[in-house]
Write a protein that holds these residues in place. Structure first.
Motif, PDB file in Angstrom:
ATOM      1  N   ASP A 152      16.444  -8.507   8.906  1.00  0.00           N
ATOM      2  CA  ASP A 152      17.885  -9.053   8.652  1.00  0.00           C
ATOM      3  C   ASP A 152      18.159  -9.883  10.279  1.00  0.00           C
ATOM      4  O   ASP A 152      18.971 -10.730  10.760  1.00  0.00           O
ATOM      5  CB  ASP A 152      18.999  -8.230   8.369  1.00  0.00           C
ATOM      6  CG  ASP A 152      18.791  -8.283   6.852  1.00  0.00           C
ATOM      7  OD1 ASP A 152      18.243  -8.717   6.488  1.00  0.00           O
ATOM      8  OD2 ASP A 152      19.196  -6.770   6.575  1.00  0.00           O
ATOM      9  N   LEU A 153      17.104  -9.581  11.332  1.00  0.00           N
ATOM     10  CA  LEU A 153      17.696  -9.817  12.523  1.00  0.00           C
ATOM     11  C   LEU A 153      16.921 -11.596  12.684  1.00  0.00           C
ATOM     12  O   LEU A 153      16.645 -11.650  13.504  1.00  0.00           O
ATOM     13  CB  LEU A 153      16.543  -8.890  13.973  1.00  0.00           C
ATOM     14  CG  LEU A 153      17.141  -7.692  13.737  1.00  0.00           C
ATOM     15  CD1 LEU A 153      16.520  -6.706  14.564  1.00  0.00           C
ATOM     16  CD2 LEU A 153      18.866  -7.621  13.832  1.00  0.00           C
ATOM     17  N   GLY A 154      16.416 -11.848  11.641  1.00  0.00           N
ATOM     18  CA  GLY A 154      15.088 -12.872  12.206  1.00  0.00           C
ATOM     19  C   GLY A 154      14.134 -12.621  12.540  1.00  0.00           C
ATOM     20  O   GLY A 154      13.228 -14.081  12.453  1.00  0.00           O
ATOM     21  N   MET A 155      13.068 -11.505  12.461  1.00  0.00           N
ATOM     22  CA  MET A 155      11.863 -11.460  12.666  1.00  0.00           C
ATOM     23  C   MET A 155      11.184 -11.200  11.644  1.00  0.00           C
ATOM     24  O   MET A 155      11.434 -10.565  10.677  1.00  0.00           O
ATOM     25  CB  MET A 155      11.862  -9.979  13.227  1.00  0.00           C
ATOM     26  CG  MET A 155      12.419 -10.114  14.933  1.00  0.00           C
ATOM     27  SD  MET A 155      12.868  -8.909  15.895  1.00  0.00           S
ATOM     28  CE  MET A 155      14.219  -8.311  17.078  1.00  0.00           C
ATOM     29  N   LYS A 156      10.214 -11.757  12.120  1.00  0.00           N
ATOM     30  CA  LYS A 156       8.497 -11.385  11.131  1.00  0.00           C
ATOM     31  C   LYS A 156       8.128 -10.078  11.065  1.00  0.00           C
ATOM     32  O   LYS A 156       8.121  -9.211  11.920  1.00  0.00           O
ATOM     33  CB  LYS A 156       7.443 -12.321  11.021  1.00  0.00           C
ATOM     34  CG  LYS A 156       7.838 -14.026  10.401  1.00  0.00           C
ATOM     35  CD  LYS A 156       7.938 -13.987   8.996  1.00  0.00           C
ATOM     36  CE  LYS A 156       8.113 -15.757   9.323  1.00  0.00           C
ATOM     37  NZ  LYS A 156       7.582 -15.921   7.335  1.00  0.00           N
ATOM     38  N   TYR A 157       8.379  -9.302   9.999  1.00  0.00           N
ATOM     39  CA  TYR A 157       7.599  -8.195   9.245  1.00  0.00           C
ATOM     40  C   TYR A 157       6.539  -7.740   8.758  1.00  0.00           C
ATOM     41  O   TYR A 157       6.634  -8.256   7.614  1.00  0.00           O
ATOM     42  CB  TYR A 157       8.534  -7.139   8.997  1.00  0.00           C
ATOM     43  CG  TYR A 157       8.034  -5.119   8.658  1.00  0.00           C
ATOM     44  CD1 TYR A 157       8.649  -4.795   9.333  1.00  0.00           C
ATOM     45  CD2 TYR A 157       7.145  -5.436   7.422  1.00  0.00           C
ATOM     46  CE1 TYR A 157       8.135  -3.054   9.469  1.00  0.00           C
ATOM     47  CE2 TYR A 157       6.924  -3.977   6.908  1.00  0.00           C
ATOM     48  CZ  TYR A 157       7.714  -2.839   8.139  1.00  0.00           C
ATOM     49  OH  TYR A 157       6.856  -2.255   7.566  1.00  0.00           O
ATOM     50  N   ARG A 158       5.744  -7.002   9.140  1.00  0.00           N
ATOM     51  CA  ARG A 158       4.069  -6.802   8.830  1.00  0.00           C
ATOM     52  C   ARG A 158       4.445  -5.040   8.703  1.00  0.00           C
ATOM     53  O   ARG A 158       4.006  -5.005  10.433  1.00  0.00           O
ATOM     54  CB  ARG A 158       2.829  -7.733  10.077  1.00  0.00           C
ATOM     55  CG  ARG A 158       3.152  -9.243   9.581  1.00  0.00           C
ATOM     56  CD  ARG A 158       2.796  -8.959   8.048  1.00  0.00           C
ATOM     57  NE  ARG A 158       2.435 -10.735   7.306  1.00  0.00           N
ATOM     58  CZ  ARG A 158       2.942 -11.681   7.225  1.00  0.00           C
ATOM     59  NH1 ARG A 158       4.974 -10.691   6.838  1.00  0.00           N
ATOM     60  NH2 ARG A 158       3.308 -12.147   6.724  1.00  0.00           N
ATOM     61  N   GLY A 159       3.265  -4.452   8.153  1.00  0.00           N
ATOM     62  CA  GLY A 159       2.927  -3.242   8.068  1.00  0.00           C
ATOM     63  C   GLY A 159       1.677  -3.085   7.853  1.00  0.00           C
ATOM     64  O   GLY A 159       0.564  -4.512   8.381  1.00  0.00           O
ATOM     65  N   ILE A 160       0.827  -2.262   8.208  1.00  0.00           N
ATOM     66  CA  ILE A 160       0.414  -1.870   7.644  1.00  0.00           C
ATOM     67  C   ILE A 160      -0.520  -1.471   6.091  1.00  0.00           C
ATOM     68  O   ILE A 160      -0.459  -0.670   5.440  1.00  0.00           O
ATOM     69  CB  ILE A 160      -1.450  -1.056   8.188  1.00  0.00           C
ATOM     70  CG1 ILE A 160      -0.851  -1.076  10.207  1.00  0.00           C
ATOM     71  CG2 ILE A 160      -3.095  -0.443   8.401  1.00  0.00           C
ATOM     72  CD1 ILE A 160      -1.388  -2.272  10.265  1.00  0.00           C
ATOM     73  N   GLY A 161      -0.827  -3.168   5.407  1.00  0.00           N
ATOM     74  CA  GLY A 161      -0.957  -2.947   4.481  1.00  0.00           C
ATOM     75  C   GLY A 161       0.622  -3.068   3.385  1.00  0.00           C
ATOM     76  O   GLY A 161       0.759  -2.787   2.613  1.00  0.00           O
ATOM     77  N   VAL A 162       1.683  -3.255   4.493  1.00  0.00           N
ATOM     78  CA  VAL A 162       2.791  -3.654   4.128  1.00  0.00           C
ATOM     79  C   VAL A 162       3.171  -5.287   5.024  1.00  0.00           C
ATOM     80  O   VAL A 162       3.318  -4.983   6.416  1.00  0.00           O
ATOM     81  CB  VAL A 162       3.656  -2.540   4.119  1.00  0.00           C
ATOM     82  CG1 VAL A 162       5.267  -3.042   4.009  1.00  0.00           C
ATOM     83  CG2 VAL A 162       2.492  -1.155   3.784  1.00  0.00           C
ATOM     84  N   GLN A 163       3.740  -5.526   3.473  1.00  0.00           N
ATOM     85  CA  GLN A 163       4.060  -7.522   3.887  1.00  0.00           C
ATOM     86  C   GLN A 163       5.930  -7.724   4.031  1.00  0.00           C
ATOM     87  O   GLN A 163       5.802  -6.997   3.130  1.00  0.00           O
ATOM     88  CB  GLN A 163       3.095  -8.393   3.114  1.00  0.00           C
ATOM     89  CG  GLN A 163       1.933  -8.169   3.772  1.00  0.00           C
ATOM     90  CD  GLN A 163       0.540  -9.964   3.130  1.00  0.00           C
ATOM     91  OE1 GLN A 163       1.937 -10.312   3.193  1.00  0.00           O
ATOM     92  NE2 GLN A 163      -0.584 -10.107   3.349  1.00  0.00           N
ATOM     93  N   MET A 211       0.944  -1.389   0.130  1.00  0.00           N
ATOM     94  CA  MET A 211      -0.039  -0.349  -0.905  1.00  0.00           C
ATOM     95  C   MET A 211       0.645   1.412   0.300  1.00  0.00           C
ATOM     96  O   MET A 211       0.562   2.665  -0.895  1.00  0.00           O
ATOM     97  CB  MET A 211      -0.954  -0.117   1.236  1.00  0.00           C
ATOM     98  CG  MET A 211      -1.974   1.171   1.239  1.00  0.00           C
ATOM     99  SD  MET A 211      -2.883   0.758  -0.188  1.00  0.00           S
ATOM    100  CE  MET A 211      -4.412   2.487   0.131  1.00  0.00           C
ATOM    101  N   LYS A 212       1.588   1.411   0.672  1.00  0.00           N
ATOM    102  CA  LYS A 212       2.784   2.166   0.469  1.00  0.00           C
ATOM    103  C   LYS A 212       3.491   2.166  -0.792  1.00  0.00           C
ATOM    104  O   LYS A 212       3.616   4.234  -0.623  1.00  0.00           O
ATOM    105  CB  LYS A 212       4.447   1.979   1.525  1.00  0.00           C
ATOM    106  CG  LYS A 212       4.144   2.341   3.255  1.00  0.00           C
ATOM    107  CD  LYS A 212       4.958   2.180   3.388  1.00  0.00           C
ATOM    108  CE  LYS A 212       7.104   3.417   3.362  1.00  0.00           C
ATOM    109  NZ  LYS A 212       7.294   2.657   4.614  1.00  0.00           N
ATOM    110  N   GLU A 213       3.356   1.264  -1.613  1.00  0.00           N
ATOM    111  CA  GLU A 213       4.062   1.854  -2.893  1.00  0.00           C
ATOM    112  C   GLU A 213       2.511   1.863  -4.022  1.00  0.00           C
ATOM    113  O   GLU A 213       2.856   3.080  -4.668  1.00  0.00           O
ATOM    114  CB  GLU A 213       4.575   0.371  -3.569  1.00  0.00           C
ATOM    115  CG  GLU A 213       5.037   0.486  -5.183  1.00  0.00           C
ATOM    116  CD  GLU A 213       6.063  -0.390  -5.492  1.00  0.00           C
ATOM    117  OE1 GLU A 213       6.182  -0.477  -6.525  1.00  0.00           O
ATOM    118  OE2 GLU A 213       5.641  -1.527  -5.079  1.00  0.00           O
TER     119      GLU A 213
END
Length: 425
Positions: A414-425, A239-241
């Protein structure tokens, strides 16, 4: 010089009083029922933090004798040519309007007002309240006649925390009056007091409606962005894009999605229309969409972690938005509630609050001692202090939900964590 009483020395009232007191035209009395606020103000000290320029303006006005404060509103009003009211109107959990504080202020104004006084309301109000609720009540208490013995104006505040003093001079001041004479008095006052552009409108109700409409516009458009972000997530679209590309077209003004909408304004003022009879439609739906985002965020965490029972979740930011110490309608509180409903253990970090202040909201204050226990982190308010937040200090954190789409996805992953944004995966 004329004397002005500013009723309400909160986050907007105190900066307003300080600016007026430095204008060179007025002596200002700040009236507030909070004895501690009055005590500090009478030493030239601001109780409000993170408001650029306020401390200097208040100290200068105190030092030069153009500002003083009191808890006796009626007496202050009796000594004044102009009274400016900036006392909050709140909304209860059921959406009904709570007039408790401003009604009490109006009672005091009615007791103290003298002939010839101009009373201006700056508090955001439902259309009709300035004239029909407050003007009439001042008449009843004082025995003075509106439009003849005293004058009534409405000029909504249009400022943003952390830049209030800047906004007071940069934004056009919408002004109105109960009649032509009152309008001329209001225009003259603000031109001298704030030295800003003046934008008169035809009546009190138009000015009241305008301010509420500004906030409703933002709520509706944020709701649209949130709805699109949820849909974009389902399709794997960033969504950011989308926003960056779409807003290159001059007729597209997509807002940015987030984990929710908080504060005194955007989630509150739509109810000023709803309670006046606005039927089901975009205004109602937008409130539902924006308040639903906390649940949506918790759903995303649960999809990664599985059951949230006994999971340790850290929320970054108790405040409703970045760099402001204010919790009214904060999405952090909605997030904490949804997390606790699913059995999670909720920790909150906020550099603007003490551990005791955080604990008062029935959540656990975060400390470095428990960093290894944290299973997930939710960014709720992107304070400046979080721009370099040490995510690498959380060895067992499995995911980060970026509720404001501000973090560096690559650094998180890069820290091995999953990232989720709002409308951004």
């Amino acid at each position: 010089m004329e004397t002005v009483t500013v009723v309400g020395l909160g986050k907007i009232g105190l900066p307003l009083a300080a600016v007026i007191a430095n204008s060179g035209y007025f002596n200002v009395i700040g009236a507030d029922r909070n004895e501690k606020v009055v005590e500090t103000a009478n030493k030239g000290i601001s109780h409000i933090q993170n408001e650029p320029g306020l401390e200097e303006l208040l100290y200068n006005a105190w030092k030069t004798g153009t500002f003083r404060a009191t808890t006796d509103t009626a007496k202050a009003v009796s000594q004044s040519d102009v009274v400016v009211v900036i006392v909050p109107v709140l909304v209860k959990e059921d959406g009904k309007i709570n007039y408790e504080f401003i009604d009490a202020a109006v009672e005091d104004i009615g007791k103290g007002i003298r002939k010839g006084t101009l009373v201006i309301f700056e508090t955001t109000l439902p259309a009709g309240d300035t004239r029909n609720r407050f003007g009439k009540r001042i008449e009843e208490i004082s025995g003075l006649q509106l439009g003849t013995d005293f004058h009534l104006g409405y000029s909504p505040e249009r400022v943003y925390s952390n830049r209030i003093i800047q906004d007071l001079s940069n934004y056009p001041k919408i002004v109105s009056g109960d009649n032509e004479k009152s309008l001329e008095l209001v225009k003259s006052f603000y031109k001298r007091a704030l030295n800003c552009d003046i934008l008169p409108v035809s009546n009190l109700e138009t000015a009241e409606f305008t301010k509420v409409a500004e906030s409703v516009y933002r709520d509706v458009n944020i709701a649209l962005a949130n709805e699109l972000a949820v849909f974009a997530d389902s399709l794997g679209v960033n969504m950011k894009e989308v926003i960056h590309a779409a807003n290159s077209q001059p007729f597209s003004h997509l807002h940015y999605p987030g984990v929710g909408v908080g504060g005194h304004c955007i989630p509150v003022y739509p109810y000023f229309f709803i309670n006046k009879g606005l039927k089901k439609g975009l205004v109602h739906l937008s409130r539902e969409v924006n308040d639903h985002m906390a649940k949506y965020a918790v759903d995303q965490v649960e999809r990664i972690l599985g059951s949230l029972q006994d999971q340790n979740i850290l929320i970054l930011g108790l405040s409703f938005r970045e760099n402001v110490k204010e919790t009214t309608k904060s999405s952090a509180l909605l997030l904490a509630d949804k997390l606790k409903q699913r059995g999670a253990i909720v920790y909150v970090d906020d550099p603007l609050y003490s551990s005791e202040e955080i604990a008062a909201f029935q959540v656990l204050p975060y400390s470095e001692a428990i960093r290894e226990k944290i299973d997930a982190i939710i960014l709720q308010a992107f304070h400046d202090q979080y721009k370099n937040f040490p995510f690498d200090h959380f060895p067992n954190c499995r995911m980060v939900l970026d509720g404001r789409n501000q973090l560096d996805k690559k650094k998180i992953e890069d820290l091995g964590m999953k990232y989720r944004g709002i409308g951004v995966q």
